[in-house]
Scaffold this motif. Structure first.
Motif, PDB file in Angstrom:
ATOM      1  N   UNK A 363       6.078  47.986  58.026  1.00 32.12           N
ATOM      2  CA  UNK A 363       5.227  47.889  57.244  1.00 32.12           C
ATOM      3  C   UNK A 363       3.903  48.306  58.091  1.00 32.12           C
ATOM      4  N   UNK A 364       3.102  49.231  57.135  1.00 28.99           N
ATOM      5  CA  UNK A 364       1.614  49.740  57.838  1.00 28.99           C
ATOM      6  C   UNK A 364       1.861  50.977  58.259  1.00 28.99           C
ATOM      7  N   UNK A 365       3.108  51.529  58.339  1.00 29.06           N
ATOM      8  CA  UNK A 365       3.068  53.006  59.001  1.00 29.06           C
ATOM      9  C   UNK A 365       2.811  53.893  57.746  1.00 29.06           C
ATOM     10  N   UNK A 366       2.652  55.369  58.032  1.00 26.45           N
ATOM     11  CA  UNK A 366       2.691  56.188  57.081  1.00 26.45           C
ATOM     12  C   UNK A 366       3.983  56.590  56.361  1.00 26.45           C
ATOM     13  N   UNK A 367       4.152  56.584  55.137  1.00 29.16           N
ATOM     14  CA  UNK A 367       5.361  56.567  54.246  1.00 29.16           C
ATOM     15  C   UNK A 367       5.702  58.275  54.384  1.00 29.16           C
ATOM     16  N   UNK A 368       5.983  58.610  55.346  1.00 27.72           N
ATOM     17  CA  UNK A 368       6.752  59.969  55.529  1.00 27.72           C
ATOM     18  C   UNK A 368       8.115  59.801  56.265  1.00 27.72           C
ATOM     19  N   UNK A 369       9.055  59.906  55.214  1.00 26.75           N
ATOM     20  CA  UNK A 369      10.357  59.395  55.162  1.00 26.75           C
ATOM     21  C   UNK A 369      11.465  60.355  54.900  1.00 26.75           C
ATOM     22  N   UNK A 370      12.667  60.298  55.549  1.00 27.27           N
ATOM     23  CA  UNK A 370      13.794  61.114  55.134  1.00 27.27           C
ATOM     24  C   UNK A 370      14.911  60.434  55.041  1.00 27.27           C
ATOM     25  N   UNK A 371      15.588  60.363  53.687  1.00 30.74           N
ATOM     26  CA  UNK A 371      16.862  59.586  53.490  1.00 30.74           C
ATOM     27  C   UNK A 371      17.870  60.733  53.453  1.00 30.74           C
ATOM     28  N   UNK A 372      18.919  60.592  53.988  1.00 27.24           N
ATOM     29  CA  UNK A 372      20.111  61.442  54.434  1.00 27.24           C
ATOM     30  C   UNK A 372      21.343  60.466  54.174  1.00 27.24           C
ATOM     31  N   UNK A 373      22.245  61.120  53.242  1.00 27.69           N
ATOM     32  CA  UNK A 373      23.529  60.427  53.043  1.00 27.69           C
ATOM     33  C   UNK A 373      24.250  60.101  54.043  1.00 27.69           C
ATOM     34  N   UNK A 374      24.682  59.035  54.182  1.00 28.44           N
ATOM     35  CA  UNK A 374      25.471  58.444  55.533  1.00 28.44           C
ATOM     36  C   UNK A 374      24.860  57.215  56.015  1.00 28.44           C
ATOM     37  N   UNK A 375      25.578  56.584  57.002  1.00 25.13           N
ATOM     38  CA  UNK A 375      25.254  55.491  57.522  1.00 25.13           C
ATOM     39  C   UNK A 375      24.709  55.188  58.871  1.00 25.13           C
ATOM     40  N   UNK A 376      25.045  56.456  59.478  1.00 26.30           N
ATOM     41  CA  UNK A 376      24.776  56.231  61.142  1.00 26.30           C
ATOM     42  C   UNK A 376      24.099  57.784  61.521  1.00 26.30           C
ATOM     43  N   UNK A 377      23.033  57.756  62.364  1.00 17.76           N
ATOM     44  CA  UNK A 377      22.544  58.802  62.818  1.00 17.76           C
ATOM     45  C   UNK A 377      23.293  60.170  63.299  1.00 17.76           C
ATOM     46  N   UNK A 378      24.351  59.804  63.862  1.00 17.04           N
ATOM     47  CA  UNK A 378      25.345  60.733  64.345  1.00 17.04           C
ATOM     48  C   UNK A 378      26.019  61.542  63.230  1.00 17.04           C
ATOM     49  N   UNK A 379      26.295  60.579  62.008  1.00 19.88           N
ATOM     50  CA  UNK A 379      26.896  61.391  61.019  1.00 19.88           C
ATOM     51  C   UNK A 379      25.843  61.945  60.257  1.00 19.88           C
ATOM     52  N   UNK A 380      24.475  61.609  60.206  1.00 20.55           N
ATOM     53  CA  UNK A 380      23.453  62.468  59.645  1.00 20.55           C
ATOM     54  C   UNK A 380      23.173  63.766  60.242  1.00 20.55           C
ATOM     55  N   UNK A 381      23.184  63.814  61.360  1.00 24.92           N
ATOM     56  CA  UNK A 381      23.052  64.996  62.092  1.00 24.92           C
ATOM     57  C   UNK A 381      24.206  66.157  61.874  1.00 24.92           C
ATOM     58  N   UNK A 382      25.520  65.447  61.770  1.00 27.38           N
ATOM     59  CA  UNK A 382      26.631  66.352  61.561  1.00 27.38           C
ATOM     60  C   UNK A 382      26.912  66.878  60.104  1.00 27.38           C
ATOM     61  N   UNK A 383      26.653  66.001  59.238  1.00 32.30           N
ATOM     62  CA  UNK A 383      26.919  66.402  58.063  1.00 32.30           C
ATOM     63  C   UNK A 383      25.658  66.062  56.962  1.00 32.30           C
TER      64      UNK A 383
END
Length: 426
Positions: A363-383
């Motif tokens: 809460x309070x931070x700028x709403x600059x966001x990215x949603x990527x399909x996946x459940x972990x950051x490792x997978x997000x960078x991979x696929x």
């Protein structure tokens, strides 16, 4: 000071019309309306609802705990991250590799390329872009004017800021370049930069840029290969303490220096507060030589290191993608950074280099966001195929990918991952 100040949103059919979210929800809303992101996974493993209002994150709660009066976006199966930023782009030359003959610098062509490139990068997740633009020579100030016009048309979708890059700033030939640099700042370039390596007097070039930056209160962003430790030492000494700050890139030459020499240079840059933007995807039109800066050495010395994309399908890199997640992937897979540190280089550190406020899913931070399909950051960078991009509290870009195993019963029997609009992961 930030590269760019928030701009008022101007409604248009292309930027304010409603569009379907992942589950068919209406997602496009003007700046100020609230938006509820439902069921998103965070990097700490929690599944949460995130309510956005007034361009900021208003609340974060456990899934199902928050309500909103307007739009909802179902982010089940998505990982929610702070949005990346692109600290090193070249909009005036982007997407020019396929053309026949020399690159056109006609104003309408430069504006078209810049706009298309910025939208491609926005689709990848970058909600803020710093574009380096040549001034002087044949282009004069025409390319700069075209890029600034593109910035105006993109307002409300992505924050585009401009670095003015004169070729020569010293001697008799440099007088015109110096005058043009000052004119570029008056026109709207918010950063001064260029390529001291290409000037007959690199030290004099840096002195001229720093003088203009001091006069105008502008950040500095210089192209250099970084293979001359004496020159880097002089630059660090001159730049030390300059506010709002100095950035160098891509500095691939540092990786070719003996380790003790590179370490000494890294310590000098850290002491001067100079940031480095590396280009793990390849070179750019400002520096001919390839190679990526020694990111682990620089980080261990205390240098802020961000990662940019550099060339986007121009003659310097005809296959450049302009994808921040690919840059992070390369930092992790090829250069040994932890996944979280690699993503930091294209998100938090990139935003800091641009003078923008930090972003966390709190809460309070700028709403600059990215949603990527996946459940972990490792997978997000991979696929990272399916992505939803939020800028100033509203969905501004969406990429949907579906993976199917056609005619294969084994995929069903073994319950292999299937990427689609609902459920599952990459």
């Amino acid at each position: 000071m930030p590269d760019s100040q928030p701009q008022p949103h101007h409604s248009s059919s292309s930027s304010s019309s409603s569009s379907s979210g992942p589950s068919g929800s209406s997602a496009g809303r003007g700046h100020g309306a609230d938006l509820l992101l439902c069921g998103a996974r965070l990097t700490d493993g929690r599944t949460v609802d995130v309510r956005l209002a007034g361009g900021r994150i208003e609340a974060v709660g456990t899934a199902g705990s928050l309500t909103a009066h307007s739009a909802r976006v179902d982010l089940s199966g998505f990982l929610l991250l702070p949005a990346p930023a692109e600290p090193h782009a070249h909009g005036d030359t982007a997407l020019s590799a396929d053309g026949e003959g020399p690159v056109s610098y006609e104003a309408d062509e430069v504006q078209r390329r810049t706009t298309e490139a910025a939208l491609l990068q926005l689709g990848h997740g970058a909600t803020a872009i710093r574009s380096h633009v040549r001034v002087g020579d044949v282009q004069g100030l025409g390319s700069l004017a075209a890029v600034l016009q593109a910035r105006r048309t993109l307002r409300g979708l992505v924050e585009l800021t401009v670095v003015a890059m004169p070729r020569v700033l010293t001697g008799l030939a440099g007088a015109e370049g110096l005058a043009m640099l000052r004119d570029a700042v008056k026109m709207g370039a918010s950063v001064v930069g260029g390529c001291p390596d290409l000037d007959p007097d690199p030290t004099g070039y840096v002195e001229a840029v720093l003088e203009v930056a001091s006069e105008q209160g502008c950040p500095v962003d210089l192209h250099t290969d970084g293979d001359d430790p004496a020159r880097l030492a002089r630059l660090a000494a001159m730049a030390g303490g300059l506010r709002p700050g100095v950035t160098l890139g891509p500095c691939g030459g540092l990786s070719r220096l003996p380790s003790e020499v590179a370490s000494r240079s890294a310590d000098q840059l850290a002491a001067a507060g100079v940031a480095v933007v590396c280009l793990p995807q390849g070179g750019c039109s400002g520096v001919d030589r390839r190679g990526t800066a020694p990111v682990r050495l620089l980080r261990s010395a205390g240098v802020r290191v961000a990662a940019g994309s550099g060339a986007l399908r121009d003659v310097s890199n005809p296959v450049g993608r302009g994808d921040p997640l690919e840059a992070a992937y390369l930092l992790a897979s090829r250069y040994g950074l932890r996944t979280a540190d690699a993503y930091d280089a294209v998100s938090s550190s990139a935003r800091a280099v641009l003078g923008l406020p930090g972003v966390r899913v709190e809460a309070g931070f700028p709403a600059e966001l990215l949603a990527v399909r996946g459940d972990r950051l490792d997978g997000a960078l991979s696929l990272a195929y399916s992505r939803i991009v939020v800028h100033r509290g509203r969905v501004v870009a969406r990429t949907s990918a579906v993976r199917e195993y056609c005619g294969s019963a084994v995929a069903v029997e073994m319950d292999l991952p299937r990427q689609g609009r609902t459920g599952g992961s990459s």
